[in-house]
Design an enzyme around this catalytic site. Structure first.
Site, PDB file in Angstrom:
ATOM      1  NE  ARG A  50      -2.642   1.057   3.498  1.00  0.00           N
ATOM      2  CZ  ARG A  50      -3.373   0.859   4.582  1.00  0.00           C
ATOM      3  NH1 ARG A  50      -4.640   0.474   4.455  1.00  0.00           N
ATOM      4  NH2 ARG A  50      -2.864   1.023   5.780  1.00  0.00           N
ATOM      5  CE  LYS A 150      -2.082   4.940   6.289  1.00  0.00           C
ATOM      6  NZ  LYS A 150      -3.171   5.345   7.179  1.00  0.00           N
ATOM      7  CD  GLU A 183     -11.656   6.457   5.504  1.00  0.00           C
ATOM      8  OE1 GLU A 183     -11.183   5.342   5.774  1.00  0.00           O
ATOM      9  OE2 GLU A 183     -11.088   7.256   4.749  1.00  0.00           O
TER      10      GLU A 183
HETATM   11  N1  PXG Z   1      -9.072   4.976   7.305  1.00  0.00           N
HETATM   12  C1  PXG Z   1      -8.115   5.915   7.404  1.00  0.00           C
HETATM   13  C2  PXG Z   1      -8.387   7.278   6.903  1.00  0.00           C
HETATM   14  C3  PXG Z   1      -6.864   5.574   7.959  1.00  0.00           C
HETATM   15  O1  PXG Z   1      -5.906   6.507   8.047  1.00  0.00           O
HETATM   16  C4  PXG Z   1      -7.686   3.324   8.323  1.00  0.00           C
HETATM   17  C5  PXG Z   1      -8.891   3.705   7.749  1.00  0.00           C
HETATM   18  C6  PXG Z   1      -7.513   1.911   8.761  1.00  0.00           C
HETATM   19  O2  PXG Z   1      -6.623   1.231   7.894  1.00  0.00           O
HETATM   20  P1  PXG Z   1      -5.736   0.023   8.395  1.00  0.00           P
HETATM   21  O3  PXG Z   1      -5.037  -0.426   7.168  1.00  0.00           O
HETATM   22  O4  PXG Z   1      -4.801   0.552   9.448  1.00  0.00           O
HETATM   23  O5  PXG Z   1      -6.670  -0.996   8.925  1.00  0.00           O
HETATM   24  C7  PXG Z   1      -6.641   4.263   8.417  1.00  0.00           C
HETATM   25  C8  PXG Z   1      -5.319   3.919   9.007  1.00  0.00           C
HETATM   26  C9  PXG Z   1      -3.795   7.530  13.873  1.00  0.00           C
HETATM   27  C10 PXG Z   1      -3.466   6.683  12.697  1.00  0.00           C
HETATM   28  O6  PXG Z   1      -2.844   8.009  14.510  1.00  0.00           O
HETATM   29  C11 PXG Z   1      -4.451   6.084  11.943  1.00  0.00           C
HETATM   30  C12 PXG Z   1      -4.128   5.299  10.835  1.00  0.00           C
HETATM   31  C13 PXG Z   1      -2.832   5.103  10.513  1.00  0.00           C
HETATM   32  C14 PXG Z   1      -1.866   5.699  11.283  1.00  0.00           C
HETATM   33  C15 PXG Z   1      -2.168   6.491  12.385  1.00  0.00           C
HETATM   34  O7  PXG Z   1      -4.973   7.745  14.147  1.00  0.00           O
HETATM   35  N2  PXG Z   1      -5.161   4.767  10.136  1.00  0.00           N
END
Ligand code: PXG
Length: 289
Positions: A50, A150, A183
């Site tokens: 990713r 991301k 989301e």
């Molecule tokens: N939606 C968004 C916008 C994200 O940034 C997820 C869903 C979940 O994805 P994964 O692959 O982790 O299941 C994310 C990922 C934080 C933080 O500090 C959050 C994410 C990554 C890093 C830090 O809140 N979220």
């Protein structure tokens, strides 16, 4: 804490990159949040894929191959001697001048931060469930800045987080530009209705979360009907159960949305079962270090 920058390890105080790096000046760069459990990195290959896809989309040259990124992550984990860790992998555009043009940036930096924990929500919320709220800031339009990227620019999500905090809540539901549930600020959202599991599709304003995909996989293995389908706020309000998923959050129940009590007002049965099964999956799988 030892931080990896471009092949070398630095103490926290000495881990620095240029103030001219466009990662700082413009949020021009990409990142991943990854976890390890019991000395195993969960879904490392998927996270690196990713990261490389985000980089490809914004024409960011990552100076390392997938194999090299995996090796560096494992080396950083060994260096920090933690059995369970939260890993932040960052690739920046690199130092340039005070203009947007990325062609003027020389090689960017690859940074790996290993932390012993990330506490997104208070521990008791995992037992009692979160109260969340829909916020005015909509998720980035895919035709403007695709949420699949991301990038280091998380202002869209930060604005939503601020709005949730202003409303006295720990998390926000972000809608897409059509008004469907997209989301949360760093998590994907699921609802349960009549034993079926629903989550928004990745096409509009929803990141294809790696935890989200794990939950769908667990559910399918356990013969739970899953649907990747648009969800309205109404459908969230009348759901039997609701929960959020993310690498940092893992799986967390939601018991109140916009003041509406969800189901019994307590974490639901299927949610609790998926939380348990997800935990089992994380400790048994992943790249060893
Ligand atoms: N939606 C968004 C916008 C994200 O940034 C997820 C869903 C979940 O994805 P994964 O692959 O982790 O299941 C994310 C990922 C934080 C933080 O500090 C959050 C994410 C990554 C890093 C830090 O809140 N979220």
């Amino acid at each position: 804490m030892k931080i990896y920058i471009d092949g070398k390890f630095y103490a926290k105080e000495d881990a620095k990159i240029s103030v001219f790096d466009h990662g700082l000046l413009y949020g021009d760069g990409v990142f991943e949040g990854i976890r390890s459990y019991n000395r195993r990195v969960f879904k490392l290959s998927e996270h690196i894929d990713r990261l490389l896809e985000s980089a490809q989309s914004i024409m960011l040259k990552v100076g390392m191959t997938k194999e090299q990124l995996i090796k560096a992550t494992v080396a950083a984990l060994k260096e920090n001697k933690l059995e369970n860790a939260y890993i932040r992998l960052i690739v920046t555009r690199g130092p340039g001048d005070l203009g947007l043009d990325p062609r003027k940036c020389c090689q960017g930096s690859t940074v790996i931060i290993i932390a012993d924990k990330i506490n997104l929500y208070p521990e008791k919320m995992y037992r009692e469930g979160l109260a969340i709220v829909t916020v005015p800031t909509v998720r980035n339009l895919p035709e403007a800045l695709n949420p699949q990227i991301k990038s280091l620019n998380y202002l869209n999500n930060i604005l939503a987080k601020i709005e949730a905090a202003n409303a006295g809540c720990d998390e926000a539901i972000m809608l897409d530009s059509l008004g469907y549930v997209a989301e949360c600020t760093g998590d994907n959202i699921f609802v349960v209705k009549n034993g079926h599991l629903y989550t928004p599709p990745q096409c509009m304003g929803t990141l294809r979360g790696i935890t989200r995909d794990s939950i769908l996989e667990i559910a399918r293995k356990n013969r739970i009907e899953t649907h990747e389908h648009v969800i309205t706020r109404h459908e969230v309000y009348i759901s039997d159960e609701c929960f959020l998923t993310g690498t940092a959050a893992e799986v967390i129940p939601v018991v109140k949305v916009d003041g509406r009590v969800i189901g019994s007002g307590k974490p639901g049965k299927l949610t609790l079962s998926l939380m348990k099964k997800f935990k089992e999956l994380t400790v048994k799988n992943g790249v060893k270090y």
